[in-house]
Design an enzyme around this catalytic site. Structure first.
Site: not given
Ligand code: PNS
Length: 162
Positions: A17, A92, A130
């Site tokens: 991020h 991604r 995450s």
């Protein structure tokens, strides 16, 4: 770009991020990191909204024109309120594409004045998420280099990671 929103759940913010925020900041006058209060996926977040905002604020301290704000509305409404016309998201592996494509298309359908732009993740962070970070930390693995230092500490406090 003038004012851009970098939205996400950020539960917690990762180095992936951070890379997207820093690269977006290099091409904009102002970046607002929008922290979604209630994620639309899975169970609730590990960190509260206030905790996620504080962790991001700490991580972006060196970036002069980046601010962090929570939002609980539609993303396009938040962008409109903040006077932003661009949403920047990281992309991604191909696995991201379908969800991101759907969100970008729906956001465009909701408000055609707001454009979604994507920044490709660098190979180093291509597989970083995450969720993966939380899983590693929950099993006592090291997340050093995967998240900002403050997040490392916060995960250790929350999950007892080393
Ligand atoms: O961290 P994420 O999962 O990529 O972030 C997703 C987020 C917060 C950007 C998305 O869930 C969102 O925009 N939520 C706000 C509600 C909304 O506008 N939903 C319609 C988009 S299709």
């Amino acid at each position: 770009m003038k004012r851009a929103i970098v939205p996400g759940t950020f539960d917690p913010i990762t180095c992936g991020h951070m890379d997207i925020i820093e690269r977006a900041a290099a091409h904009s006058d102002e970046i607002i990191v929008g922290v979604a209060e209630s994620p639309d996926k899975g169970e609730g977040p590990l960190f509260t909204t206030a905790e996620r905002v504080a962790l991001i604020e700490d991580a972006v301290e060196h970036l002069a024109h980046v601010t962090v704000k929570p939002f609980a509305t539609l993303l396009v409404d938040f962008a409109e309120e903040e006077g932003a016309t661009v949403i920047v998201k990281g992309l991604r592996a191909v696995t991201d594409f379908e969800r991101e494509f759907q969100m970008a298309a729906l956001n465009w359908r909701l408000d055609k004045t707001i454009e979604t732009m994507f920044i490709m993740a660098i190979p180093e962070y291509m597989y970083l998420s995450s969720s993966a970070v939380k899983e590693i930390a929950a099993h006592d693995g090291s997340v050093k280099g995967l998240v900002p230092r403050g997040v490392e500490e916060a995960l250790a406090l929350k999950l007892g990671a080393p």
